[in-house]
Design a protein around this motif. Sequence first.
Motif, PDB file in Angstrom:
ATOM      1  N   ASN A   1      49.428 108.608  50.365  1.00 17.69           N
ATOM      2  CA  ASN A   1      50.190 107.416  49.992  1.00 17.69           C
ATOM      3  C   ASN A   1      49.482 106.129  50.417  1.00 17.69           C
ATOM      4  O   ASN A   1      50.050 105.048  50.342  1.00 17.69           O
ATOM      5  CB  ASN A   1      51.579 107.467  50.648  1.00 17.69           C
ATOM      6  CG  ASN A   1      52.567 106.519  49.984  1.00 17.69           C
ATOM      7  OD1 ASN A   1      52.587 106.385  48.764  1.00 17.69           O
ATOM      8  ND2 ASN A   1      53.379 105.844  50.790  1.00 17.69           N
ATOM      9  N   ARG A   2      48.228 106.254  50.852  1.00 20.03           N
ATOM     10  CA  ARG A   2      47.517 105.110  51.419  1.00 20.03           C
ATOM     11  C   ARG A   2      47.345 103.972  50.412  1.00 20.03           C
ATOM     12  O   ARG A   2      47.577 102.804  50.743  1.00 20.03           O
ATOM     13  CB  ARG A   2      46.152 105.553  51.940  1.00 20.03           C
ATOM     14  CG  ARG A   2      45.348 104.415  52.580  1.00 20.03           C
ATOM     15  CD  ARG A   2      44.033 104.911  53.158  1.00 20.03           C
ATOM     16  NE  ARG A   2      44.256 105.621  54.416  1.00 20.03           N
ATOM     17  CZ  ARG A   2      44.083 106.929  54.580  1.00 20.03           C
ATOM     18  NH1 ARG A   2      43.724 107.686  53.552  1.00 20.03           N
ATOM     19  NH2 ARG A   2      44.282 107.494  55.752  1.00 20.03           N
ATOM     20  N   LEU A   3      46.948 104.276  49.185  1.00 19.29           N
ATOM     21  CA  LEU A   3      46.713 103.203  48.214  1.00 19.29           C
ATOM     22  C   LEU A   3      48.005 102.482  47.849  1.00 19.29           C
ATOM     23  O   LEU A   3      48.007 101.262  47.668  1.00 19.29           O
ATOM     24  CB  LEU A   3      46.045 103.755  46.951  1.00 19.29           C
ATOM     25  CG  LEU A   3      44.693 104.445  47.135  1.00 19.29           C
ATOM     26  CD1 LEU A   3      44.014 104.641  45.775  1.00 19.29           C
ATOM     27  CD2 LEU A   3      43.790 103.717  48.097  1.00 19.29           C
ATOM     28  N   GLN A   4      49.107 103.230  47.765  1.00 22.26           N
ATOM     29  CA  GLN A   4      50.378 102.580  47.471  1.00 22.26           C
ATOM     30  C   GLN A   4      50.822 101.685  48.620  1.00 22.26           C
ATOM     31  O   GLN A   4      51.373 100.598  48.395  1.00 22.26           O
ATOM     32  CB  GLN A   4      51.463 103.615  47.170  1.00 22.26           C
ATOM     33  CG  GLN A   4      52.746 103.010  46.622  1.00 22.26           C
ATOM     34  CD  GLN A   4      52.502 102.210  45.346  1.00 22.26           C
ATOM     35  OE1 GLN A   4      51.851 102.685  44.420  1.00 22.26           O
ATOM     36  NE2 GLN A   4      53.018 100.994  45.297  1.00 22.26           N
TER      37      GLN A   4
ATOM     38  N   PHE B   1      37.473 101.135  54.516  1.00 28.50           N
ATOM     39  CA  PHE B   1      37.085 101.353  53.121  1.00 28.50           C
ATOM     40  C   PHE B   1      38.118 100.791  52.149  1.00 28.50           C
ATOM     41  O   PHE B   1      37.782 100.385  51.038  1.00 28.50           O
ATOM     42  CB  PHE B   1      36.891 102.848  52.875  1.00 28.50           C
ATOM     43  CG  PHE B   1      36.553 103.221  51.458  1.00 28.50           C
ATOM     44  CD1 PHE B   1      35.520 102.582  50.785  1.00 28.50           C
ATOM     45  CD2 PHE B   1      37.256 104.215  50.789  1.00 28.50           C
ATOM     46  CE1 PHE B   1      35.187 102.922  49.474  1.00 28.50           C
ATOM     47  CE2 PHE B   1      36.937 104.565  49.485  1.00 28.50           C
ATOM     48  CZ  PHE B   1      35.901 103.910  48.827  1.00 28.50           C
ATOM     49  N   VAL B   2      39.380 100.750  52.560  1.00 34.00           N
ATOM     50  CA  VAL B   2      40.460 100.256  51.694  1.00 34.00           C
ATOM     51  C   VAL B   2      41.040  99.000  52.332  1.00 34.00           C
ATOM     52  O   VAL B   2      41.297  98.968  53.542  1.00 34.00           O
ATOM     53  CB  VAL B   2      41.562 101.312  51.510  1.00 34.00           C
ATOM     54  CG1 VAL B   2      42.585 100.820  50.492  1.00 34.00           C
ATOM     55  CG2 VAL B   2      40.970 102.645  51.074  1.00 34.00           C
ATOM     56  N   GLY B   3      41.249  97.974  51.519  1.00 36.97           N
ATOM     57  CA  GLY B   3      41.770  96.726  52.057  1.00 36.97           C
ATOM     58  C   GLY B   3      42.837  96.101  51.185  1.00 36.97           C
ATOM     59  O   GLY B   3      42.832  96.249  49.955  1.00 36.97           O
ATOM     60  N   SER B   4      43.783  95.413  51.833  1.00 39.14           N
ATOM     61  CA  SER B   4      44.745  94.542  51.160  1.00 39.14           C
ATOM     62  C   SER B   4      44.396  93.118  51.549  1.00 39.14           C
ATOM     63  O   SER B   4      44.102  92.840  52.719  1.00 39.14           O
ATOM     64  CB  SER B   4      46.177  94.848  51.603  1.00 39.14           C
ATOM     65  OG  SER B   4      46.520  96.181  51.342  1.00 39.14           O
TER      66      SER B   4
END
Length: 218
Positions: A20-23, A205-208
């Motif tokens: 659920n990380r991207l959500q 690696f993933v950012g908001s």
Amino acid sequence: MDFDFIAPYYRSLEHLAFGNRLQRHRDHFLCAAQKAHSALVLGDGDGRFLERLITLNSSVVVDSIEASHKMAVLARRRIDHRLANSDSLRVRILEGDARRIDFPMKSYDLIATHFFLDCFNESELVQLTDRLAHHAAPRALWIISEFRKPTVFFEAIHAKVWLKIMYTFFRLVAKLEVEDLPDHRGILTANRFTLIDQHLSFLSFVGSELWQFGPLPE
């Protein structure tokens, strides 16, 4: 690029790879949209962010641009369950290329792109960002979720492996021609957007990110 083939399976594949990380990243700065009056959402796919946006903000008028017909169908089905007939006109899902389509409104006080900018090369993103700057209201907010290329050694190796896997996969199933992330931060900064806040995870690696058009108030 053509995401029609993968549209019915996209959410399941996303969950398989990232849980659920991207959500969570899509939703991280959603609270900043509470006071928005006009929003432009680009490449939202099956409409999960759009659904949350109209649930949080019951008066915002939204134009959602989606290149994939099948993704647009999924998004329409999702939001139809959320909107009463009297509210249906405040959300428009338009099919087309965000780089070329005519945006219905002259200006927007909210822009949102989630895991969308990575589909363009540098020159294409320069073109798109320039268009968005011309449609951004003074102090408009831009909510971004995106993959990153960190500089710390182990994090950089981790990101390089993931990017190679993802770009290879989407080149095969969606005819994506891009092979690397564009420098969206440099491009946004050059177009008078200012980074306000960010949140990172998964070894950076993933950012908001939350950006604002024009200089910050003193």
